[in-house]
Motif scaffolding. Sequence first.
Motif, PDB file in Angstrom:
ATOM      1  N   CYS A 164     -25.274 -34.395 -23.781  1.00  0.00           N
ATOM      2  CA  CYS A 164     -26.116 -34.751 -25.158  1.00  0.00           C
ATOM      3  C   CYS A 164     -25.060 -35.723 -25.539  1.00  0.00           C
TER       4      CYS A 164
ATOM      5  N   CYS B 150     -23.981 -37.098 -28.941  1.00  0.00           N
ATOM      6  CA  CYS B 150     -23.962 -38.181 -30.258  1.00  0.00           C
ATOM      7  C   CYS B 150     -22.554 -38.135 -29.920  1.00  0.00           C
TER       8      CYS B 150
ATOM      9  N   SER C 151     -28.391 -29.930 -24.977  1.00  0.00           N
ATOM     10  CA  SER C 151     -27.554 -29.811 -26.957  1.00  0.00           C
ATOM     11  C   SER C 151     -29.488 -30.618 -27.299  1.00  0.00           C
TER      12      SER C 151
ATOM     13  N   LYS D  63     -32.571 -24.220 -31.090  1.00  0.00           N
ATOM     14  CA  LYS D  63     -31.446 -24.980 -31.977  1.00  0.00           C
ATOM     15  C   LYS D  63     -31.656 -25.643 -33.599  1.00  0.00           C
TER      16      LYS D  63
ATOM     17  N   PHE E 108     -16.966 -28.097 -36.228  1.00  0.00           N
ATOM     18  CA  PHE E 108     -17.764 -28.933 -34.470  1.00  0.00           C
ATOM     19  C   PHE E 108     -18.022 -30.975 -34.850  1.00  0.00           C
ATOM     20  N   ARG E 109     -18.438 -30.504 -35.721  1.00  0.00           N
ATOM     21  CA  ARG E 109     -18.060 -32.261 -35.581  1.00  0.00           C
ATOM     22  C   ARG E 109     -16.832 -32.804 -35.760  1.00  0.00           C
TER      23      ARG E 109
ATOM     24  N   ARG F 163     -30.502 -35.268 -38.635  1.00  0.00           N
ATOM     25  CA  ARG F 163     -30.192 -34.228 -37.338  1.00  0.00           C
ATOM     26  C   ARG F 163     -32.229 -33.439 -37.880  1.00  0.00           C
TER      27      ARG F 163
ATOM     28  N   GLN G  55     -33.844 -31.712 -34.504  1.00  0.00           N
ATOM     29  CA  GLN G  55     -32.734 -29.688 -34.543  1.00  0.00           C
ATOM     30  C   GLN G  55     -34.409 -29.150 -35.348  1.00  0.00           C
TER      31      GLN G  55
ATOM     32  N   LYS H 248     -29.364 -21.424 -31.475  1.00  0.00           N
ATOM     33  CA  LYS H 248     -27.327 -21.819 -32.226  1.00  0.00           C
ATOM     34  C   LYS H 248     -28.894 -22.050 -33.428  1.00  0.00           C
TER      35      LYS H 248
ATOM     36  N   SER I  69     -19.200 -22.994 -34.663  1.00  0.00           N
ATOM     37  CA  SER I  69     -18.049 -22.884 -35.176  1.00  0.00           C
ATOM     38  C   SER I  69     -18.343 -22.546 -36.597  1.00  0.00           C
TER      39      SER I  69
ATOM     40  N   TYR J 169     -16.358 -19.223 -29.845  1.00  0.00           N
ATOM     41  CA  TYR J 169     -14.989 -19.758 -29.969  1.00  0.00           C
ATOM     42  C   TYR J 169     -13.848 -18.459 -29.896  1.00  0.00           C
TER      43      TYR J 169
HETATM   44  C1  PBG Z   1     -23.952 -31.326 -29.603  1.00  0.00           C
HETATM   45  C2  PBG Z   1     -23.604 -30.194 -30.424  1.00  0.00           C
HETATM   46  C3  PBG Z   1     -22.935 -29.182 -32.008  1.00  0.00           C
HETATM   47  C4  PBG Z   1     -23.104 -28.408 -31.135  1.00  0.00           C
HETATM   48  C5  PBG Z   1     -23.160 -28.206 -30.175  1.00  0.00           C
HETATM   49  N1  PBG Z   1     -22.982 -29.039 -29.285  1.00  0.00           N
HETATM   50  C6  PBG Z   1     -23.555 -29.776 -32.840  1.00  0.00           C
HETATM   51  C7  PBG Z   1     -24.757 -30.783 -33.530  1.00  0.00           C
HETATM   52  O1  PBG Z   1     -25.550 -30.839 -33.044  1.00  0.00           O
HETATM   53  O2  PBG Z   1     -24.293 -31.120 -34.530  1.00  0.00           O
HETATM   54  C8  PBG Z   1     -22.437 -27.630 -32.261  1.00  0.00           C
HETATM   55  C9  PBG Z   1     -21.383 -26.617 -31.337  1.00  0.00           C
HETATM   56  C10 PBG Z   1     -21.039 -25.438 -33.306  1.00  0.00           C
HETATM   57  O3  PBG Z   1     -21.079 -26.463 -34.402  1.00  0.00           O
HETATM   58  O4  PBG Z   1     -19.828 -24.994 -32.723  1.00  0.00           O
HETATM   59  N2  PBG Z   1     -24.882 -31.723 -29.952  1.00  0.00           N
END
Ligand code: PBG
Length: 324
Positions: free
Chosen positions: A120, A122, A165, A195, A204-205, A217, A221, A248, A274, A313
């Motif tokens: 990815c 980002c 992703s 997703k 996560f961010r 997003r 998404q 996800k 996360s 995790y």
């Molecule tokens: C990146 C990505 C994300 C996650 C996994 N790959 C974040 C997003 O789309 O903002 C999230 C994983 C998590 O929250 O544990 N594209």
Amino acid sequence: MEFPRLRLRRLRRNETLRRMVRETALTPDDFIYPLFVREGSGVRNPIASMPGQFQLSVDEAVKEARTAWDLGVPAVILFGIPDHKDPVGSGAYDDNGIVQRAVRAVKDAVPDLCVITDVCLCEYTDHGHCGVIRDGDVANDETLELLVREALSHVRAGADMVAPSDMMDGRVGAIRSALDAEGFGQIPVMAYAAKFASTFYGPFRDAAESPPKFGDRRSYQMDPANAEEALREVDLDIREGADIVMVKPALPYLDVIRRVKDTFGYPTAAYNVSGEYAMVKAMERLGWGDGAGLMMESLLSIKRAGADLILTYFALDAARLLQD
Ligand code: PBG
């Protein structure tokens, strides 16, 4: 048979009976452990919103990967936090980038561990979106070329599997074709197929330093309201060549996991994200619930819903608990 002859409590009377009729069992084989890798050495930066998780330098990531393997966890998935970000995410497809170096080091130290990379942009773009921006939105087809370069670069570094992703249309097919053309026909693709644009990605961010600098997003998404569309996304990714399909987040989308498994019968992964981790940690911290119990019930429910693999995790903690 009817009550009082029918009594379902008979098989719940003691732990031995309960063990005998238990339908679902977790094993460390189910887990994929996410690692956040950054520059430096000897670095273990705690992630505030994810207690027990760290941003790791490559040397520390190697130690963590070895611990995972020793606990019976077969796979890790790597996320990179580059020092340098730009509009086109160059760090993502730099053969000497942070993930590429981490892959080499981990494969060197723990050769049998399955090293998966998150594909990815980002984490590598200065605007924090998952692709190139044109007219205020992510340009799909232009982004595909960069994702292909990123996936190839990860595989050349030694990645055993790639996991796109980004949620661009056509990315699984583009990556599959490029891998095949470059002699990597044996490398599987695990697609983040369904997703959702989820609030549960917040921690996560923080961890990956990747929140979007403008907007959100939702133009790439999925809408959390849509389960039929999730099946279409999975169908599309399978037709483009995905070997494993992922849903996800996991806990808020157990219905989607079950439908994906029943509809396609494909190896199905679920990402216990996360925010799902942070929820458990927060309850534990506040004294509102037993952390180990919350963890195992969460993971069990994801498996019971139909997931063959769980990105979590909790992988090390759960593997330790299963060992005892
Ligand atoms: C990146 C990505 C994300 C996650 C996994 N790959 C974040 C997003 O789309 O903002 C999230 C994983 C998590 O929250 O544990 N594209």
